[in-house]
Design an enzyme around this catalytic site. Structure first.
Site, PDB file in Angstrom:
ATOM      1  N   ASP A 149      -3.676   2.259   0.576  1.00  0.00           N
ATOM      2  CA  ASP A 149      -3.123   1.227   1.442  1.00  0.00           C
ATOM      3  C   ASP A 149      -4.282   0.578   2.177  1.00  0.00           C
ATOM      4  OD1 ASP A 149      -0.004   0.730   2.460  1.00  0.00           O
ATOM      5  OD2 ASP A 149      -1.517   0.000   3.856  1.00  0.00           O
ATOM      6  N   ARG A 176       2.110  -8.380  18.343  1.00  0.00           N
ATOM      7  CA  ARG A 176       1.254  -7.315  17.816  1.00  0.00           C
ATOM      8  C   ARG A 176      -0.199  -7.444  18.280  1.00  0.00           C
ATOM      9  NH1 ARG A 176       3.371  -6.023  11.659  1.00  0.00           N
ATOM     10  NH2 ARG A 176       5.558  -5.648  12.212  1.00  0.00           N
TER      11      ARG A 176
END
Length: 280
Positions: free
Chosen positions: A146, A47
């Protein structure tokens, strides 16, 4: 890669040592309170290497230095390393619990979804509320937050592949979604009336201040606490419980248990809790 032969490490585009992983893990914990298991080293590499390429850096050591000097990179860093797994009406019994709660507590005013991910959970909450009232015009504020700004952008758009809604009833599909046509075929979009019921906002649970009402009736915080250590879980849970109304409800994930927080919450059914401070 941790605990793997050196030959395997050399196959990677960039060197990635145990020291690199530990530095990244410490930084993520400082920024978001999330602990990275050493077994996640391959995920971390795959990632973050995208950011290293994008920024045209020499490797992970350079990236860590860049991260330290550029606060705007922190959001990219968090976005890359947070996992978002969700679906409409996941853990369906919780929405039955919510429906029952709404019947028993007509004065309910605020619901907070503390890990909205790409929006399936807060829209499931909104559908449950709309079905309860038989209307999109409801006296309840639904706040969805979030830490990941990228998933919030997806949630706000409310557009999903057709297969994401295959398990919904035909009535729900008719009432709450528009099917895409032509170039949008194979996609569905949340109807504007449902989308208007949900306010999306970015919140890091480690922030000193949360842009939320002081009193909240229902908190959905599912499969979030598992990423924190016990100390951090207690700190966050205590702050959440302080915001719950006298008859408030806390809804946790299937893999979470708060036996260690019996001074804060008491079980109220399958992975649902009431605040101890409201014990009669």
């Amino acid at each position: 890669m941790l605990n793997k032969p050196a030959a395997l490490i050399q196959e990677r585009e960039f060197s990635f040592t145990a020291v690199d992983f530990q530095a990244i893990a410490r930084r993520l914990y400082d920024l978001a309170g999330i602990r990275l298991n050493p077994s996640k080293d391959s995920m971390v590499y795959s990632r973050l290497v995208r950011r290293i390429r994008t920024l045209k850096l020499a490797g992970f050591a350079d990236y860590l230095q860049y991260l330290a000097r550029h606060t705007e990179e922190e959001q990219h860093f968090i976005n890359a390393l947070t996992t978002n797994l969700t679906s409409f009406f996941r853990e369906a019994h919780h929405f039955d619990v919510l429906s029952q709660y709404l019947k028993q507590h007509p004065a309910c005013k605020t619901i907070w979804c503390a890990a909205s991910s790409t929006g399936e959970e807060p829209y499931s909450i909104a559908m449950t509320v709309a079905e309860h009232f038989g209307s999109f015009e409801v006296p309840i504020d639904i706040i969805a937050s979030d830490i990941d700004s990228q998933v919030l952008a997806i949630a706000t758009k409310g557009i999903y592949p057709q297969e994401r809604v295959e398990n919904l009833s035909q009535t729900q599909l008719k009432n709450f979604f528009h099917r895409g046509v032509a170039a949008q075929a194979g996609q569905v979009r949340v109807v504007p009336e449902l989308a208007a019921m949900v306010k999306f906002t970015r919140i890091n649970l480690l922030d000193q201040k949360w842009p939320l009402p002081e009193s909240i009736d229902v908190i959905f915080c599912r499969n979030v606490m598992i990423y924190f250590d016990k100390s951090m879980q207690l700190q966050i849970l205590e702050r959440m419980v302080k915001r719950l109304s006298p008859d408030g409800l806390y809804i946790a994930g299937h893999s979470e248990n708060f036996a260690h927080a019996s001074h804060l919450v008491k079980p109220n059914g399958k992975t649902t809790y009431k605040p101890v401070t409201n014990r009669s």
